[in-house]
Design a protein around this motif. Structure first.
Motif, mmCIF file in Angstrom:
data_model
loop_
_atom_site.group_PDB
_atom_site.id
_atom_site.type_symbol
_atom_site.label_atom_id
_atom_site.label_comp_id
_atom_site.label_asym_id
_atom_site.label_seq_id
_atom_site.Cartn_x
_atom_site.Cartn_y
_atom_site.Cartn_z
ATOM 1 N N HIS A 293 32.207 31.537 32.508
ATOM 2 C CA HIS A 293 32.094 32.600 33.516
ATOM 3 C C HIS A 293 32.259 32.028 34.931
ATOM 4 O O HIS A 293 31.295 31.982 35.702
ATOM 5 N N PRO A 294 33.451 31.608 35.286
ATOM 6 C CA PRO A 294 33.626 30.961 36.594
ATOM 7 C C PRO A 294 33.262 31.847 37.785
ATOM 8 O O PRO A 294 32.684 31.363 38.767
ATOM 9 N N GLY A 295 33.545 33.128 37.691
ATOM 10 C CA GLY A 295 33.192 34.029 38.791
ATOM 11 C C GLY A 295 31.699 34.248 38.902
ATOM 12 O O GLY A 295 31.141 34.286 40.000
ATOM 13 N N ARG A 296 31.048 34.386 37.772
ATOM 14 C CA ARG A 296 29.586 34.553 37.776
ATOM 15 C C ARG A 296 28.917 33.274 38.258
ATOM 16 O O ARG A 296 27.925 33.326 38.988
ATOM 17 N N TYR A 297 29.453 32.129 37.829
ATOM 18 C CA TYR A 297 28.882 30.864 38.289
ATOM 19 C C TYR A 297 29.002 30.774 39.808
ATOM 20 O O TYR A 297 28.046 30.388 40.476
ATOM 21 N N ALA A 298 30.147 31.151 40.347
ATOM 22 C CA ALA A 298 30.315 31.157 41.809
ATOM 23 C C ALA A 298 29.324 32.131 42.448
ATOM 24 O O ALA A 298 28.737 31.836 43.498
ATOM 25 N N ALA A 299 29.110 33.267 41.815
ATOM 26 C CA ALA A 299 28.162 34.250 42.332
ATOM 27 C C ALA A 299 26.750 33.681 42.388
ATOM 28 O O ALA A 299 25.993 33.944 43.327
ATOM 29 N N ALA A 300 26.399 32.882 41.392
ATOM 30 C CA ALA A 300 25.052 32.293 41.342
ATOM 31 C C ALA A 300 24.806 31.345 42.512
ATOM 32 O O ALA A 300 23.650 31.022 42.806
#
Length: 189
Positions: free
Chosen positions: A96-103
């Motif tokens: 989940h690269p986008g979610r990881y960035a969101a975190a």
């Protein structure tokens, strides 16, 4: 009129999926409206702004990641717990690269204090109790682990390790082993 089926939770989940597809920085209320084939205005009964959407995605990602880490840590201690924790972060970032960035989104202090980010810090400190660190060394170690895990994952995701024959998994294992050794043999500088 509120469109049937649209809820803040559903929009947040769809925003998280969109972040994984197009990059977290590209997520907007407009992009989300296109995904649902609705007018942007119809989403404002659920979301205040694109920043509100991004904050909700960040909170969702932190919660999802904390749940995975808690599951992975159950019944583990020492190096086994350290490796499980590290692997959860790396695997989540890859899946989940986008979610990881969101975190990684900077949250205001009140929102951060109420987020699952607190659970992340508590789990890291629980792992470190097995290494018998006292303050302020424990805080330094929390920051070191976060920096090493995030740094490695960020470089790997950017293609930074594709230039050598050494398998990135071998390096990852070496890093976790090295961190374990460092923490077991910790002496205050």
């Amino acid at each position: 009129m509120v469109r049937v089926g649209l809820t803040t939770e559903r929009l947040t989940r769809a925003g998280a999926e969109l972040a994984d597809e197009v990059d977290f920085d590209q997520v907007t209320v407009s992009a989300l409206a296109r995904r649902f084939d609705v007018k942007v205005a119809s989403l404002y009964s659920h979301l205040k702004s694109s920043q509100d959407l991004k904050t909700r995605i960040a909170l969702f990602a932190l919660e999802e990641l904390a749940d995975r880490a808690a599951d992975a840590l159950a019944g583990r201690a020492g190096k086994d717990a350290l490796a499980a924790f590290a692997n959860v972060y790396r695997d989540y970032a890859r899946e989940h690269p986008g979610r990881y960035a969101a975190a990684q989104l900077r949250l205001d202090p009140e929102t951060a204090a109420a987020s699952a980010g607190v659970r992340h810090a508590q789990m890291t400190r629980a792992i470190l109790r097995g290494y018998d660190l006292t303050e302020p060394d424990q805080t330094h170690a929390v920051r070191m682990l976060g920096s090493v895990f995030h740094g490695y994952v960020s470089l790997e995701m950017a293609g930074g390790f594709g230039h050598t024959a050494v398998d990135p998994q071998d390096s990852w294992s070496w890093i976790v082993d090295s961190l374990d050794s460092l923490l077991r043999n910790w002496t205050t500088p």
